[in-house]
Scaffold this motif. Structure first.
Motif, short mmCIF file in Angstrom:
data_model
loop_
_atom_site.label_atom_id
_atom_site.label_comp_id
_atom_site.label_asym_id
_atom_site.label_seq_id
_atom_site.Cartn_x
_atom_site.Cartn_y
_atom_site.Cartn_z
N GLY A 182 -6.30 3.36 10.00
CA GLY A 182 -6.94 2.66 9.01
C GLY A 182 -7.52 1.46 9.30
O GLY A 182 -7.74 0.85 8.36
N ALA A 183 -7.36 1.15 10.46
CA ALA A 183 -8.07 -0.08 10.86
C ALA A 183 -8.68 -0.12 12.18
O ALA A 183 -9.24 0.82 12.65
N CYS A 202 -9.45 -5.09 10.44
CA CYS A 202 -11.09 -5.20 9.93
C CYS A 202 -11.39 -6.62 9.46
O CYS A 202 -12.63 -6.74 9.16
N TYR A 203 -10.64 -7.61 9.57
CA TYR A 203 -10.81 -8.92 9.14
C TYR A 203 -10.35 -10.03 10.29
O TYR A 203 -9.62 -10.78 10.00
N PRO A 204 -10.89 -9.75 11.51
CA PRO A 204 -10.49 -10.61 12.61
C PRO A 204 -10.91 -11.85 12.41
O PRO A 204 -11.94 -12.22 12.19
N ARG A 205 -10.29 -12.76 13.10
CA ARG A 205 -10.39 -14.37 13.28
C ARG A 205 -10.35 -14.63 14.41
O ARG A 205 -9.10 -14.50 15.38
N VAL A 245 -9.82 -7.44 -9.29
CA VAL A 245 -9.72 -6.17 -9.37
C VAL A 245 -10.20 -5.51 -8.17
O VAL A 245 -11.52 -5.37 -7.96
N GLU A 246 -9.67 -5.18 -7.11
CA GLU A 246 -10.05 -4.80 -5.82
C GLU A 246 -9.42 -3.55 -5.03
O GLU A 246 -8.29 -3.34 -5.41
N LYS A 247 -10.16 -3.10 -4.25
CA LYS A 247 -9.18 -1.89 -3.40
C LYS A 247 -8.42 -2.67 -2.25
O LYS A 247 -8.39 -3.97 -1.97
N VAL A 248 -7.48 -1.90 -1.76
CA VAL A 248 -6.41 -2.09 -0.74
C VAL A 248 -6.82 -1.55 0.49
O VAL A 248 -7.00 -0.15 0.46
N GLU A 249 -6.51 -1.95 1.72
CA GLU A 249 -6.86 -1.23 2.82
C GLU A 249 -5.88 -0.14 3.16
O GLU A 249 -4.64 -0.25 2.51
N GLU A 250 -6.52 1.08 3.63
CA GLU A 250 -5.68 2.44 3.76
C GLU A 250 -4.51 1.94 4.46
O GLU A 250 -3.28 2.67 4.21
N TYR A 308 0.81 -9.01 2.16
CA TYR A 308 1.67 -9.82 2.86
C TYR A 308 2.93 -9.32 3.15
O TYR A 308 3.78 -9.23 2.06
N LYS A 309 3.11 -9.05 4.36
CA LYS A 309 4.31 -8.32 4.78
C LYS A 309 4.62 -8.79 6.25
O LYS A 309 3.85 -9.03 7.13
N GLY A 310 6.05 -9.19 6.44
CA GLY A 310 6.32 -9.54 8.00
C GLY A 310 5.90 -11.05 8.10
O GLY A 310 5.43 -11.34 9.24
N GLU A 311 5.82 -11.72 6.97
CA GLU A 311 5.33 -13.34 7.35
C GLU A 311 3.81 -13.53 7.56
O GLU A 311 3.57 -14.34 8.29
N ARG A 312 3.05 -12.45 7.44
CA ARG A 312 1.57 -12.46 7.44
C ARG A 312 0.78 -11.60 6.68
O ARG A 312 1.53 -10.57 6.12
N TRP A 313 -0.39 -11.85 6.50
CA TRP A 313 -1.23 -10.84 5.76
C TRP A 313 -1.65 -9.64 6.75
O TRP A 313 -2.14 -10.09 7.90
N SER A 314 -1.64 -8.47 6.52
CA SER A 314 -1.91 -7.28 7.28
C SER A 314 -3.59 -7.28 7.68
O SER A 314 -3.81 -6.65 8.61
N CYS A 315 -4.18 -7.81 6.75
CA CYS A 315 -5.71 -7.80 7.00
C CYS A 315 -6.19 -8.54 7.94
O CYS A 315 -6.93 -8.12 9.07
#
Length: 806
Positions: A153-154, A177-180, A626-631, A690-697
């Protein structure tokens, strides 16, 4: 003043689709995407290469959308669904056809290199001057909403920058899908031809297979050198389309599309038009001819009649004058009809207006009336057939271990089942007189009286009943029974067996609605076994109508219904899988649990059971997004998040896992509309968790990071339960009337032609005032729109000059 884009979509049917199953057929359905975001999924039509959907939607969109696409897939229960093809239509094509598109469109191959989405944040500059060589500097900051190319899903995106035959690449950002990146690339300009473009490409890195293309941006270096620097978010575009080897062999879709780009002025601008329309139907006509409604009726074309009728009905409902408006149309229709047997059988403005009125004011009534029986038929899935030419004994099954049903036994069993269904339905109709909405009762009461007065002769005593049943049975009950999906009674279309049962039941209701006791089954003699129930039903229906047209029309009840329609119910409820997490504990420590969620006017509440006393709730004004969440976050593509603020200033996130993409978008749409007036909303959000001390996106480590994607408040679905919008309805009516001004003047000239011995001046004096006032109101509104457009042009030119200066 507001800008409102609305897209009317009707997915009619498909033909010549390719075979995808070993049975020699396919199970097709459509996914509608706005800029690659799925917003609608049609029902699956089983075992066919020529599916008929007939599904209609109205979608409100932000002005920034680019493309609407229709992806056709074949549903498979054991493997991934097969992609058949797609139809893509750009906003420019829709805008160039203001009357809408209607026709067959060929499906094209879904090319992965064309399925790109998202934006990239870049800073471009040219440095160096004089003796110092000029350097082209490209700083790649970040990207958002990239296409998902991997099964998790990414994607694993990286950037490839090309200029003058040289290529440089960035680091790979895994599972995002939201790289920096925040990386800088430099190229020398001196030895490059002046028209050499700079290409910034995004790719999904794959260890084993070929890298997947994610999109690109091209820059004109000459323009960049004159501006010295350019920074911003740039939309990714696909590579050049390849020639498809399947062109013309994937079948086609018949679609009806119409884009409306409306500038809605402040309410005060529409008061003169609303006042004029109200005066043309109000109780103060004193027997005078309702000239304005007559002109609208006479100048509305068949193509626009449904839309005009719907807009007028909603406007008059908001003004509490729906009954008066419909009464004027009834009178006009009766004046034009010489043969009572054809009364209200054509698609006139009166018929279309009454249809729209029933759907807006009577849908809850319809659901309460038909819902239990429709659900029973879907659950039982009995084989029902009365026509001997269509009986299939293998479908009927066996009576014992070895003996197959005979044709007579099948028909006898089918008759018994249909009699049971029909009796249950007729009983529900009779009982519904006690809860039928007052607005419907008033409309039918007025119709009944008008027809009684027009045809008082004894031989026409049934006509007043048939006038009511022509709408109630033939245009409301029967279509809803035949296609419950289109009336929101079921989420999916019926299978072939259930569909036949519904069709036979709808036929029976049509026969009853015609009130023909002598020839009720003459056209289809195989319906004769139902004749006793049909004849009893005719008697019951006439008694029901008599009760309906003598209902209590107290002012208090009318006022309550009017306020309900103006405010809209805004209610949505049902069981949804839910997970609640607060800002301090956003680790996923517990699974989703089933809750009964209710959206009311002021709150979103949820409890473990429907009638539980222990209920949690969120105040709607506190909702920030109100938004969707990544698969990839939960392993589901149908999860949404509701972000709200707490008394202590912290944020709480509520996750809802929905059954399907349709249920997901219905909840998103309902909540966005309920929170449309919230002022303290978020402009960006995290589509991950937010899981494992960071945002999954975006992999950021700060919980308070402002977000890596734009919120999408603008995408909503129009539904029958939406509140009325008087300014928008007035704008739509203005646009129609302004477009038919010449036709109105021509019709006015015909209306004032004196009959033999008539007085033209007397006729002209009565009617010219109405036309003059209408044209004056339309001109004032047109001047206001012109002023707004000129101000927008000045604002755009000013912004453009500022950009050049910087």
């Amino acid at each position: 003043m507001a800008k409102r884009n609305s897209l009317y979509i009707r997915i009619v049917e498909g033909k010549h689709l390719p075979i995808k199953d070993i049975t020699g057929s396919s199970d097709p359905y459509c996914i509608v995407r706005i800029d690659n975001e799925a917003i609608i999924r049609t029902a699956t039509i089983w075992k066919t290469l020529s599916p008929f959907w007939g599904e209609e939607y109205n979608v409100h969109l932000p002005p920034s959308f680019h493309t609407v696409s229709f992806h056709v897939l074949d549903e498979d229960s054991l493997s991934r669904d097969d992609v058949i093809g797609k139809v893509s239509i750009s906003k420019e094509v829709l805008a160039a056809n203001p009357q809408g598109l209607d026709g067959w469109m060929n499906l094209t191959e879904v090319d992965p290199d064309e399925e790109v989405q998202g934006e990239i944040h870049l800073q471009m500059s040219v440095v160096g001057d004089g003796d110092i060589p000029k350097i082209l500097r490209c700083q790649v900051l970040e990207a958002r909403d990239l296409a998902k190319k991997d099964r998790n899903g990414a994607s694993d995106p990286f950037v490839r920058v090309r200029y003058n035959g040289k290529t440089q690449e960035s680091a790979v950002i895994k599972k995002s899908c939201y790289p920096r990146w925040n990386e800088c690339f430099e190229f020398e300009l001196d030895d490059a031809p002046p028209d050499t473009p700079l290409s910034v490409e995004l790719w999904d890195w794959d260890l084993v297979s070929k890298n997947d293309f994610l999109g690109k941006v091209l820059f004109n270096i000459n323009r960049l050198q004159s501006a010295q620097q350019e920074e911003g978010w740039f939309r990714l575009v696909p590579d050049k389309p390849k020639h498809s080897q399947h062109e013309g062999t994937l079948g086609s879709l018949r679609l009806q599309l119409r884009l409306r780009d409306e500038t809605v002025l402040p309410s005060g601008h529409y008061h003169p038009l609303t006042s004029l329309l109200c005066q043309s139907v109000g109780p103060n006509l004193n027997g005078n001819s309702p000239d304005l409604i007559m002109l609208i009726d006479e100048t509305t074309t068949a193509e626009s009649r449904q839309e005009v009728a719907s807009n007028l009905v909603k406007l008059y409902l908001g003004q509490g004058l729906a009954k008066d408006f419909l009464d004027v149309l009834f009178k006009l229709e009766l004046d034009k009809t010489s043969e009572p047997n054809t009364l209200f059988r054509s698609n006139s403005l009166a018929s279309k207006s009454m249809e729209s009125f029933l759907k807006v004011a009577g849908m809850q009534y319809l659901h309460r009336l038909l819902g239990p029986l429709i659900n029973r038929i879907f659950e039982e899935k009995k084989y029902v057939e009365l026509d001997p030419n269509k009986v299939e004994l293998k479908e009927a099954g066996c009576t014992g271990l070895h003996r197959v049903h005979t044709e007579a036994e099948v028909i006898q069993q089918s008759t018994s089942l249909l009699q049971s269904y029909l009796s249950e339905l007729l009983h529900a109709i009779v009982q519904s007189a006690s809860y039928c909405p007052v607005a419907l009762c008033q409309a039918f009461q007025q119709l009944y009286r008008r027809v009684s007065k027009r045809y008082p002769e004894p031989e026409y005593r049934k006509v007043k009943f048939i006038a009511v049943t022509s709408f109630l049975c033939l245009r409301f009950f029967s279509p809803a029974i035949m296609s419950p999906k289109l009336f929101h009674l079921r989420e999916k279309h019926a299978d072939a067996r259930t569909s036949r049962t519904l069709l036979l039941l709808a036929k029976a209701i049509q026969i009853i609605g015609n009130l023909d006791t002598l020839n009720c089954c003459s056209k289809e003699p195989w319906m004769v076994p139902l004749q006793p129930v049909i004849q009893l039903g005719i008697t019951q229906l006439k008694d029901f109508i008599s009760k309906l047209v003598s209902c209590d029309n107290s002012e208090d009840l009318c006022l309550q219904e009017r306020m309900s329609l103006q405010c809209g119910s805004m209610e949505k409820e049902g069981f949804v899988l839910l997970h609640r997490t607060k800002d301090k504990s956003m680790l996923m420590t517990s699974p989703f649990k089933k809750y009964y969620v209710t959206l009311s006017k002021d709150t979103l509440s949820y409890a473990r059971t429907q009638h539980s006393k222990k209920t949690s709730f969120i105040s709607l004004p506190r909702i920030l997004a109100v938004e969707k969440v990544e698969e990839k976050s939960f392993g589901s593509a149908n999860v949404m998040q509701i972000i709200s603020s707490q008394d202590n200033g912290q944020m709480e996130t509520l996750y809802l896992d929905c059954k399907s993409v349709n249920e997901l978008n219905q909840w998103l749409s309902a909540l966005r509309k309920a929170c449309s007036h919230n002022t303290d909303t978020m402009s960006c959000y995290h589509p991950g968790i937010y899981k494992g001390e960071r945002w999954s996106c975006c992999h950021q480590k700060e919980k308070a990071d402002p977000g890596c994607d734009k919120t999408k408040h603008g995408v909503t679905l129009q539904e029958w339960s939406d509140p009325l919008d008087p300014d928008l309805e007035s704008q739509l009516i203005y646009r129609h009337l302004n477009g038919v001004r010449p036709a109105i003047w021509e019709k006015y000239q015909e209306m004032i032609k004196p009959e033999q011995g008539g007085d033209r001046e007397a006729l002209e004096g009565d009617k010219l005032d109405v036309v003059k006032r209408l044209f004056s109101v339309l001109q004032d509104l047109q001047d206001s729109h012109t002023a707004v457009e000129e101000e927008e042009k000045r604002s755009k030119n000013k912004n453009f000059l500022l950009e050049l200066q910087t």
